[in-house]
Design an enzyme around this catalytic site. Structure first.
Site, PDB file in Angstrom:
ATOM      1  CB  THR A 234      -0.854  -0.010   1.291  1.00  0.00           C
ATOM      2  OG1 THR A 234      -1.821  -1.029   1.150  1.00  0.00           O
ATOM      3  CG2 THR A 234      -1.540   1.317   1.551  1.00  0.00           C
ATOM      4  NE  ARG A 262     -10.191  -5.852   3.777  1.00  0.00           N
ATOM      5  CZ  ARG A 262      -9.033  -5.194   3.759  1.00  0.00           C
ATOM      6  NH1 ARG A 262      -8.625  -4.578   2.666  1.00  0.00           N
ATOM      7  NH2 ARG A 262      -8.289  -5.142   4.841  1.00  0.00           N
ATOM      8  N   GLY A 264     -10.838  -2.004   3.358  1.00  0.00           N
ATOM      9  CA  GLY A 264      -9.942  -1.977   4.511  1.00  0.00           C
ATOM     10  C   GLY A 264      -9.987  -0.606   5.152  1.00  0.00           C
ATOM     11  CG  ASP A 265      -6.328   0.677   6.803  1.00  0.00           C
ATOM     12  OD1 ASP A 265      -6.313  -0.212   5.932  1.00  0.00           O
ATOM     13  OD2 ASP A 265      -5.306   1.307   7.142  1.00  0.00           O
ATOM     14  CB  THR A 285       0.770   0.547   5.153  1.00  0.00           C
ATOM     15  OG1 THR A 285       0.829  -0.722   4.486  1.00  0.00           O
ATOM     16  CG2 THR A 285       2.094   0.807   5.859  1.00  0.00           C
ATOM     17  N   GLY A 286      -1.065  -1.735   6.643  1.00  0.00           N
ATOM     18  CA  GLY A 286      -1.061  -2.934   7.478  1.00  0.00           C
ATOM     19  C   GLY A 286      -2.392  -3.639   7.387  1.00  0.00           C
ATOM     20  N   GLY A 288      -5.778  -3.912   7.606  1.00  0.00           N
ATOM     21  CA  GLY A 288      -6.756  -2.837   7.679  1.00  0.00           C
ATOM     22  C   GLY A 288      -7.845  -2.989   8.722  1.00  0.00           C
TER      23      GLY A 288
HETATM   24  N1  ASP Z   1      -4.202  -1.465   4.890  1.00  0.00           N
HETATM   25  C1  ASP Z   1      -4.456  -2.101   3.641  1.00  0.00           C
HETATM   26  C2  ASP Z   1      -5.794  -2.794   3.719  1.00  0.00           C
HETATM   27  O1  ASP Z   1      -6.079  -3.412   4.724  1.00  0.00           O
HETATM   28  C3  ASP Z   1      -3.410  -3.086   3.228  1.00  0.00           C
HETATM   29  C4  ASP Z   1      -1.987  -2.634   3.369  1.00  0.00           C
HETATM   30  O2  ASP Z   1      -1.724  -1.598   3.916  1.00  0.00           O
HETATM   31  O3  ASP Z   1      -1.097  -3.341   2.888  1.00  0.00           O
HETATM   32  O4  ASP Z   1      -6.504  -2.765   2.771  1.00  0.00           O
END
Ligand code: ASP
Length: 367
Positions: A234, A262, A264-265, A285-286, A288
């Site tokens: 991301t 879906r 995410g965040d 990032t992570g 979500g």
């Molecule tokens: N945060 C992103 C999500 O959950 C994914 C990512 O940051 O790699 O969609």
């Protein structure tokens, strides 16, 4: 008669002394309140003190970017691939910094830096977006500006070349904050953004990742977060311009093998992206779902605002205490009003870098 007069004088005197007592009490209360207010202010100053002293000597602009956090290990990386990442991160910083140096708008810098990463198959955003379990690329993005706290976001779009531009268009050309799916795509087309065939987002590497995860899933039913390769890349950027405005933006393909529909965040303001000129700008990032549940981006700003924490302290706490305790993996980038930068992560690595006048750092692993 005399006694009545004396009584009246007595009553009058006692009323007068009561009024004086009340006035004195009022004056004293006012004095106490003033002292209390003064004490509180110096308390806030002293708890942030060291940061403020350090900060005001900082740059009059700053830009920080990330290209995703996850199990990024040196032993799994070729020298060539590592150099590709470093070069692309530098290119993105160059694009944003050039705008800021000239006194340009933080939003332009954020979008310019993110466009470069969205165009690169290295990152899980735009051209390098991961695949959902239906074998589709559904992209999310958001942007928020700190001076008026207006924001724009898109979720689940499949044909807009630069999702961050779609998010910016929602901010600038609509009364809404979040548009999703076909509605967001039609809106992006109406405002004249680049529309591509969904096949534009196909990359062999991401397709193979989905196939490997689907195989893994057959062998062992695991949670989406535990599956390998599912959450890298991301992209995000936060910038402080010379006018003192902070803007934060984030763009992603989400997580490999995510369910159709879906989010995410990233398109959720306060979870993946947040900006307030009075505190900071944040891009995350992570995994979500955790960033949504713990309102991660907003929490960094709230800790600064309500607890008087400095940027580094607030960002570290959210990533390395709150998220770690809840087992949410990932990281974030942030800038405060003084141009301080924080880039904490609790995963093995995070593609990241920042630039200020006379200063440039680009990193992948812990050190
Ligand atoms: N945060 C992103 C999500 O959950 C994914 C990512 O940051 O790699 O969609």
């Amino acid at each position: 008669m005399v006694s009545t007069i004396q009584n009246n004088v007595f009553i009058f005197k006692s009323m007068e002394s009561r009024t004086m007592t009340i006035t004195k009490v009022r004056q004293l209360t006012l004095l106490c309140l003033c002292l209390l207010l003064y004490a509180c202010q110096s308390d806030v100053k002293s708890s942030k003190g060291s940061t403020i002293e350090k900060d005001t000597q900082g740059s009059d602009y700053a830009i920080v970017i990330h290209g995703g956090a996850g199990t990024i290990l040196k032993e799994n990386m070729t020298e060539e691939r590592e150099q590709d990442y470093i070069a692309k991160l530098n290119e993105a910083l160059d694009a944003g910094e050039a705008i800021l140096k000239e006194g340009g708008d933080a939003a332009d810098a954020v979008v310019a830096a993110i466009h470069l990463m969205e165009d690169s198959p290295l990152f899980n955003a735009g051209k390098g977006a991961v695949f959902s379990n239906e074998g589709k690329n559904e992209l999310d993005a958001s942007i928020m500006r700190g001076y008026d706290q207006n924001a724009g976001a898109v979720g689940g779009i499949t044909n807009v070349k630069h999702p961050i531009s779609a998010a910016r268009a929602v901010l600038e050309h609509s009364d809404h904050v979040l548009l999703t799916g076909e509605g967001a795509e039609l809106f992006a087309k109406d405002v004249g953004l680049d529309i591509v065939d969904p096949s534009y987002f196909y990359t062999e590497g991401r397709w193979n990742s989905l196939q490997r995860i689907l195989e893994e899933e057959k062998v062992k039913k695991k949670e989406i977060a535990e599956l390998s390769e599912n959450k890298h890349g991301t992209v995000g950027c936060v910038a402080l311009d010379k006018a003192g405005n902070i803007v934060a933006g984030t763009s992603t393909g989400g997580m490999t093998n995510k369910r159709y529909g879906r989010f995410g965040d990233v398109p959720i303001i306060g979870a993946g992206t947040y900006a307030d000129n009075a505190t900071c700008g944040v891009s995350c990032t992570g995994h979500g779902e955790y960033f949504i549940r713990y309102a991660v981006a907003y929490d960094v700003s709230a800790r600064m605002k309500y607890l008087g924490e400095g940027l580094q302290e607030a960002a570290d706490h959210v990533v390395n205490t709150t998220l770690v305790e809840k087992k949410g993996s990932g990281g974030l980038i942030a800038i405060d009003e003084y141009g301080n930068v924080a880039m904490p992560f609790n995963s093995a690595g995070m593609y990241r870098g920042y630039a200020k006048s006379g200063e440039r750092v680009v990193k992948i692993y812990e050190n």
